[in-house]
Scaffold this motif. Structure first.
Motif, mmCIF file in Angstrom:
data_model
loop_
_atom_site.group_PDB
_atom_site.id
_atom_site.type_symbol
_atom_site.label_atom_id
_atom_site.label_comp_id
_atom_site.label_asym_id
_atom_site.label_seq_id
_atom_site.Cartn_x
_atom_site.Cartn_y
_atom_site.Cartn_z
ATOM 1 N N ASP A 18 18.969 -1.434 2.266
ATOM 2 C CA ASP A 18 19.345 -0.021 2.247
ATOM 3 C C ASP A 18 18.948 0.635 0.932
ATOM 4 O OD1 ASP A 18 20.340 -0.158 4.794
ATOM 5 O OD2 ASP A 18 22.448 -0.345 4.203
ATOM 6 N N SER A 19 19.043 -0.102 -0.161
ATOM 7 C CA SER A 19 18.636 0.437 -1.462
ATOM 8 C C SER A 19 17.119 0.538 -1.561
ATOM 9 C CB SER A 19 19.158 -0.457 -2.599
ATOM 10 O OG SER A 19 20.555 -0.446 -2.659
ATOM 11 N N GLY A 20 16.427 -0.510 -1.085
ATOM 12 C CA GLY A 20 14.971 -0.548 -1.212
ATOM 13 C C GLY A 20 14.257 0.437 -0.308
ATOM 14 N N GLY A 21 14.766 0.587 0.929
ATOM 15 C CA GLY A 21 14.143 1.507 1.870
ATOM 16 C C GLY A 21 12.882 0.942 2.503
ATOM 17 N N ASN A 22 12.235 1.753 3.302
ATOM 18 C CA ASN A 22 11.072 1.270 4.069
ATOM 19 C C ASN A 22 9.740 1.695 3.464
ATOM 20 O OD1 ASN A 22 11.067 3.981 4.672
ATOM 21 N ND2 ASN A 22 10.685 3.709 6.866
ATOM 22 N N LEU A 23 9.761 2.080 2.180
ATOM 23 C CA LEU A 23 8.521 2.458 1.507
ATOM 24 C C LEU A 23 8.322 1.580 0.277
ATOM 25 C CD1 LEU A 23 6.163 4.577 1.544
ATOM 26 C CD2 LEU A 23 7.512 5.857 -0.147
ATOM 27 N N GLY A 24 7.396 0.633 0.373
ATOM 28 C CA GLY A 24 7.022 -0.172 -0.787
ATOM 29 C C GLY A 24 7.945 -1.322 -1.125
ATOM 30 N N PHE A 25 8.955 -1.581 -0.291
ATOM 31 C CA PHE A 25 9.950 -2.602 -0.632
ATOM 32 C C PHE A 25 9.736 -3.891 0.149
ATOM 33 C CE2 PHE A 25 14.249 -4.455 0.260
ATOM 34 C CZ PHE A 25 14.440 -4.998 -0.996
ATOM 35 N N ILE A 26 9.867 -5.028 -0.552
ATOM 36 C CA ILE A 26 9.798 -6.356 0.060
ATOM 37 C C ILE A 26 11.095 -7.084 -0.271
ATOM 38 C CG2 ILE A 26 8.602 -8.589 0.060
ATOM 39 C CD1 ILE A 26 6.035 -7.056 -0.730
ATOM 40 N N LEU A 27 11.818 -7.515 0.741
ATOM 41 C CA LEU A 27 13.086 -8.224 0.545
ATOM 42 C C LEU A 27 12.814 -9.657 0.114
ATOM 43 C CD1 LEU A 27 16.228 -8.222 0.867
ATOM 44 C CD2 LEU A 27 15.846 -9.081 3.190
ATOM 45 N N SER A 40 0.821 -1.224 0.000
ATOM 46 C CA SER A 40 0.000 0.000 0.000
ATOM 47 C C SER A 40 0.847 1.263 0.000
ATOM 48 C CB SER A 40 -0.919 0.014 1.223
ATOM 49 O OG SER A 40 -1.784 -1.100 1.212
ATOM 50 N N LEU A 41 2.174 1.089 -0.026
ATOM 51 C CA LEU A 41 3.132 2.209 -0.046
ATOM 52 C C LEU A 41 3.037 3.068 1.206
ATOM 53 C CD1 LEU A 41 2.985 3.334 -3.809
ATOM 54 C CD2 LEU A 41 4.440 1.632 -2.741
ATOM 55 N N LYS A 42 2.828 2.380 2.324
ATOM 56 C CA LYS A 42 2.881 3.055 3.621
ATOM 57 C C LYS A 42 4.218 2.703 4.278
ATOM 58 C CE LYS A 42 -2.124 2.733 4.257
ATOM 59 N NZ LYS A 42 -3.220 2.087 5.038
ATOM 60 N N PRO A 43 4.878 3.675 4.923
ATOM 61 C CA PRO A 43 6.161 3.380 5.567
ATOM 62 C C PRO A 43 6.013 2.238 6.576
ATOM 63 C CG PRO A 43 5.764 5.752 5.518
ATOM 64 C CD PRO A 43 4.484 5.088 5.086
ATOM 65 N N VAL A 44 7.031 1.361 6.622
ATOM 66 C CA VAL A 44 6.991 0.220 7.528
ATOM 67 C C VAL A 44 8.111 0.338 8.561
ATOM 68 C CG1 VAL A 44 5.936 -1.377 5.879
ATOM 69 C CG2 VAL A 44 8.411 -1.131 5.920
ATOM 70 N N ALA A 45 7.844 -0.151 9.757
ATOM 71 C CA ALA A 45 8.867 -0.133 10.807
ATOM 72 C C ALA A 45 9.932 -1.187 10.534
ATOM 73 C CB ALA A 45 8.218 -0.377 12.168
ATOM 74 N N ARG A 46 9.531 -2.242 9.817
ATOM 75 C CA ARG A 46 10.472 -3.314 9.454
ATOM 76 C C ARG A 46 10.174 -3.750 8.027
ATOM 77 N NH1 ARG A 46 9.949 -8.666 9.002
ATOM 78 N NH2 ARG A 46 7.969 -8.827 10.118
ATOM 79 N N ILE A 47 11.221 -3.920 7.244
ATOM 80 C CA ILE A 47 11.045 -4.353 5.856
ATOM 81 C C ILE A 47 10.558 -5.803 5.837
ATOM 82 C CG2 ILE A 47 12.282 -4.908 3.708
ATOM 83 C CD1 ILE A 47 14.089 -2.495 4.293
ATOM 84 N N PRO A 48 9.446 -6.084 5.148
ATOM 85 C CA PRO A 48 8.952 -7.467 5.078
ATOM 86 C C PRO A 48 9.862 -8.329 4.211
ATOM 87 C CG PRO A 48 7.593 -6.027 3.713
ATOM 88 C CD PRO A 48 8.554 -5.136 4.447
#
Length: 539
Positions: free
Chosen positions: A298-307, A12-20
């Protein structure tokens, strides 16, 4: 926040406290419970056990139920070749072997191995209601290629209407299978379409976008999430993928994550990837895995990124490497420590390839992930296999699957950046695109012609007739020229009437004959010192 709720927040492009994080556990699940790939994919009992073990060990926010891009193709009549450490490979293509498109039927829930996947989905849904279950389907272009083989690339130009019909059928298959997976309990439908990396953006927009968009629209109507998976050098198509309006796109290490991030976020689409499968996760250690995962985070960041890994995990990926990633994801302290770890120097053995390709035969090298597990790699290898008989005894081909360290070393030595890639006599020729048969034959024939010219030049010879006067040499020169004419040779005859030059050859009295063979050893390059020494030894 954990699992499905965290995945939803990222998408949903909401900032996350932890990258999923979503480890793509395919046949690696079989490794976790001690069964081979074929046993694993033919048993819901094994798949359930393997995925439960993966969830226990890796603590994922989401996980694919099955990673098998041959399931639909098998039901539609494609023959499979099974392997012990990889999903099966498609080895026949019904639509070029006499089967009519109109005779193919959309698979039902009771056919093939679909019941195994649905049973696994229902079991995992009951056991792990908090985790996002990914239902993977074969993308319509990849399924069309399974049915048509590499003929599809010519038909894009020669018979586009027929390709459209095939794509429409494959899209109907994808939507039907998506519905089955959703009804069984999947939260995310991932359209896995690796073969789209083989086409240009215009072909993508023409032959993929209308059909992939239909699938994503259907998933949206079902109020579920969607993802578009691609592997290979698909950088040219990222924008077109986003324009199909999935909720997420996921890519492998062939594409820079920063590039994908910029395009995806600009189009309000989440993105995922792209840990290195072989060099790091399969062949590296836990520190390598943590450093690579952190670089992605670090590249993906905490907005919209899934590792996630770049593709499904190789079967024998060390458990401790994936656990290290899981621990990193959940620990800010471990992330800080990993940032300060000293970077290890590469232990790759880089070979001197300057003089590669000097043998009599033309060497065709195919650098792949593994043709048994990667569809684009498989079809590129098949393209070379198909034309090899045209050059029997003249061409030698070799596959270099980078699941082996020596192949990684070869890839780096050749300066190959993307897979799959075809090199001809050490020169990169086709990068991440399966060439049409005519183009591949043309490229190999061009190199054969170059070698033939080199060989002709290398056999250029000269005969010297030496004496004190031209008159002394005349009779001998006449006989030599007659001999050359009768043999049909192209040899230069030079008369040297000079006593000083006679002495330089160690000749005291003429007429005398000296034969000279000029052999070209290199052209348009500066050979290494060791190679030059070998030439000198021959003199």
């Amino acid at each position: 926040m954990y699992g499905l709720s965290l995945i939803k927040q990222a998408i949903s492009l909401k900032p996350v406290a932890r990258i999923p994080w979503v480890p793509f556990v395919g046949v690696h699940g079989g490794y976790l419970i001690g069964v081979d790939a074929e046993e694993y994919l033919k048993s819901s009992k094994h798949m359930i056990a393997g995925l439960n073990k993966a969830i226990e060990l890796y603590k994922p926010d989401g996980i694919p139920v099955s990673f098998d891009l041959q399931l639909e193709a098998e039901i539609l009549g494609c023959k499979l070749k099974w392997a012990k450490e990889n999903p099966p490979a498609v080895v026949s293509h019904p639509l070029v072997e006499g089967t009519l498109l109109g005779s193919l039927k959309i698979p039902e829930a009771h056919e093939g191995r679909i019941p195994l996947v649905l049973e696994t989905t229902r079991a995992l849904r009951a056991s792990h209601p908090e985790i996002a279950l990914y239902g993977l389907i074969t993308g319509p272009f990849t399924l069309a290629l399974h049915l048509l083989g590499t003929d599809i690339f010519m038909k894009l130009f020669d018979d586009p209407e027929y390709v459209m019909e095939v794509m429409n059928f494959c899209t109907d298959v994808a939507i039907k299978y998506s519905e089955m997976l959703i009804d069984a309990g999947c939260d995310v439908i991932a359209v896995v379409d690796p073969m789209t990396s083989q086409i240009d953006p215009l072909s993508f927009e023409t032959f993929v976008t209308p059909f992939a968009s239909r699938i994503f629209d259907f998933v949206r109507e079902k109020q579920k999430l969607s993802s578009f998976f691609v592997c290979g050098h698909a950088q040219q198509n990222i924008e077109a993928m986003c324009d199909c309006r999935p909720d997420n796109i996921s890519i492998d290490e062939n594409i820079p994550l920063e590039f994908v991030k910029e395009i995806a976020l600009a189009k309000n689409i989440s993105f995922g990837g792209n840990m290195k499968l072989t060099v790091v996760l399969l062949m590296g250690d836990a520190d390598d895995a943590k450093q690579d995962a952190l670089a992605c985070m670090d590249s993906g960041g905490n907005l919209g990124f899934i590792l996630a890994p770049g593709c499904d995990l190789p079967m024998q990926t060390p458990i401790e490497n994936i656990q290290a990633v899981s621990e990193l994801v959940f620990s800010q302290y471990l992330q800080d420590v990993t940032r300060n770890l000293e970077k290890k120097e590469s232990n790759l053995d880089i070979m001197n390839m300057k003089d590669y390709g000097q043998s009599d035969k033309v060497i065709v090298d195919i650098i792949t992930l593994d043709s048994e597990s990667c569809a684009p790699c498989q079809y590129m290898v098949e393209a070379v296999k198909r034309i090899a008989p045209h050059f029997d005894g003249v061409v030698e081909w070799r596959e270099h699957p980078i699941k082996k360290m020596e192949a990684v070393s070869f890839m780096s030595s050749m300066m190959v950046k993307n897979i799959p890639t075809i090199c001809i006599d050490g020169k990169i020729v086709f990068v991440s695109q399966i060439p049409p048969q005519s183009q591949l034959i043309e490229a190999i024939q061009k190199r054969i012609n170059e070698k033939l010219k080199l060989r002709i030049k290398s056999k250029r010879s000269e005969i010297l007739i030496l004496g004190e006067t031209e008159k002394e040499c005349a009779e001998l020169a006449k006989k030599v020229k007659r001999a050359i004419a009768e043999l049909g040779k192209n040899i230069t005859v030079t008369v040297v009437a000079d006593k000083v030059q006679m002495n330089s050859y160690g000749i005291k009295k003429g007429p005398a004959v000296v034969t000279v063979n000029y052999k070209m050893k290199s052209s348009a390059t500066v050979p290494s010192l060791d190679v030059i020494k070998e030439w000198v030894k021959e003199i």
